[in-house]
Design an enzyme around this catalytic site. Structure first.
Site, PDB file in Angstrom:
ATOM      1  N   TYR A  57       0.842  -1.278  -0.051  1.00  0.00           N
ATOM      2  CA  TYR A  57      -0.079   0.042  -0.021  1.00  0.00           C
ATOM      3  C   TYR A  57       0.792   1.242   0.092  1.00  0.00           C
ATOM      4  CZ  TYR A  57      -3.239  -3.637   1.686  1.00  0.00           C
ATOM      5  OH  TYR A  57      -4.053  -4.629   1.948  1.00  0.00           O
ATOM      6  N   PRO A 204     -14.810  -6.778   3.176  1.00  0.00           N
ATOM      7  CA  PRO A 204     -16.007  -7.254   3.765  1.00  0.00           C
ATOM      8  C   PRO A 204     -17.349  -6.666   3.655  1.00  0.00           C
ATOM      9  CG  PRO A 204     -14.490  -6.041   5.145  1.00  0.00           C
ATOM     10  CD  PRO A 204     -13.699  -6.081   3.806  1.00  0.00           C
TER      11      PRO A 204
END
Ligand code: NAP
Length: 296
Positions: A57, A204
């Site tokens: 990231y 999620p």
């Protein structure tokens, strides 16, 4: 939520089950970075104790953002990172790289960036198919023996990968893509549950949020599922994203969702989802919307 609100990763590292994924936080200087720092500080204020990041990231920029926001890390907060993806010096492209010397170097750099003496939970972002699995897992085992890693996690693995890895190390966590509308890794979740391994589903909420916000061109099954999720959200005076998180927490005691957001409002909603109670009838209705999982 009927099960415990905390989980002991690797049997001893206790965290709240509703975590935070930092991947999507902007890191560029100015207002975007200020916003990201504010989100991370609110994460901890709200009592979240599991923060997920990775070298990938931003090539360490996401880890540095977390350090700027939160270092010295409050007692009980686990920042877990991932290694095993590297940027080619020649092409600038990111690619899997599980060579032992690369994993060692990335662990040393992660320790320096995060200012840790030990990475309490270090995850291998992907198993590199070009490097023997035993060499990659064996390197992590050696780093653990040297005291640089506390516990080892794996990401985007199959049940077979898990079985192979467990012959060499204790696997403390698995991070695979998984949510209410995505059952591809149900067999991996089942294997984690049987072994008491933490399962950190990534993506999620996004899939569910997108499905319930979509209008015209979703498929029939997806539209029906989205309608049911939206109906249950309305019954609970909650959002579809909150229903998605409550379902995950309810679905298995080893699930530790790591939703990510750059919005404080969404963060607060996500944390509040841990207290949302689904009735047995609502759980059954949601379970009926699940795609059929692959056979193990
Ligand atoms: N191991 C891996 O290979 C892997 C891969 C991808 C991600 N990850 C990890 O998993 C974490 C989560 O994955 P993800 O970011 O792909 O999926 P996600 O958390 O399901 O979705 C994040 C997206 O959903 C939106 N969102 C979040 N909460 C919301 C809410 N309450 N209401 C409406 N929208 C909401 C966010 O937008 P807003 O900012 O507008 O809220 C963002 O666009 C990442 O941060 C990263 O740590 C791991």
């Amino acid at each position: 939520m009927t099960s415990s609100s905390t989980f002991r990763i690797g049997g001893d590292l206790e965290v709240g089950r509703l975590g935070f994924g930092a991947m999507r936080l902007p890191t560029e200087e100015g207002p975007p970075r200020e916003g990201s720092l504010a989100v991370l500080r609110r994460v901890v204020e709200l009592g979240v104790t599991l923060i997920d990041t990775a070298f990938l990231y931003g090539g360490g920029a996401n880890e540095e953002l977390i350090v700027e926001a939160l270092h010295p890390f409050p007692e009980g907060v686990l920042v877990t990172t991932k290694i095993g993806v590297a940027r080619s010096a020649e092409s600038g492209e990111w690619a899997l790289d599980g060579r032992p010397e690369v994993l060692r170097d990335q662990v040393d750099r992660a320790l320096a960036r995060l200012r840790f003496e030990r990475l309490e939970l270090l995850q291998l972002h992907r198993i590199d198919p070009e490097v023997p699995l035993a060499d990659q897992i064996g390197t992590l085992r050696d780093l653990q023996a040297e005291g640089k890693i506390g516990r080892i996690g794996l990401s985007e693995i199959s049940v077979d990968d898990l079985d192979q890895a467990r012959k060499i190390i204790d696997v403390a966590s698995v991070q695979n893509r998984y949510n209410l509308l995505d059952a591809e890794h149900e067999p991996v979740l089942a294997a984690c549950e049987a072994a008491g391994i933490a399962f950190l589903p990534w993506r999620p909420v996004h899939t569910v949020h997108t499905a319930t916000s979509a209008t015209a061109d979703s498929g029939a099954a997806e539209s029906a599922a989205a309608e049911e999720v939206a109906a249950i959200a309305a019954e609970l005076d909650a959002t579809p994203a909150q229903v998605a998180l409550a379902w995950l927490l309810d679905h298995s005691p080893v699930i530790l969702p790591i939703p990510g957001t750059a919005s404080i409002k969404h963060l607060e909603q996500n944390v509040a989802a841990a207290a949302l109670h689904l009735t047995k009838a609502q759980r059954t209705r949601l379970d009926r919307q699940r795609p059929t999982p692959p056979q193990p």
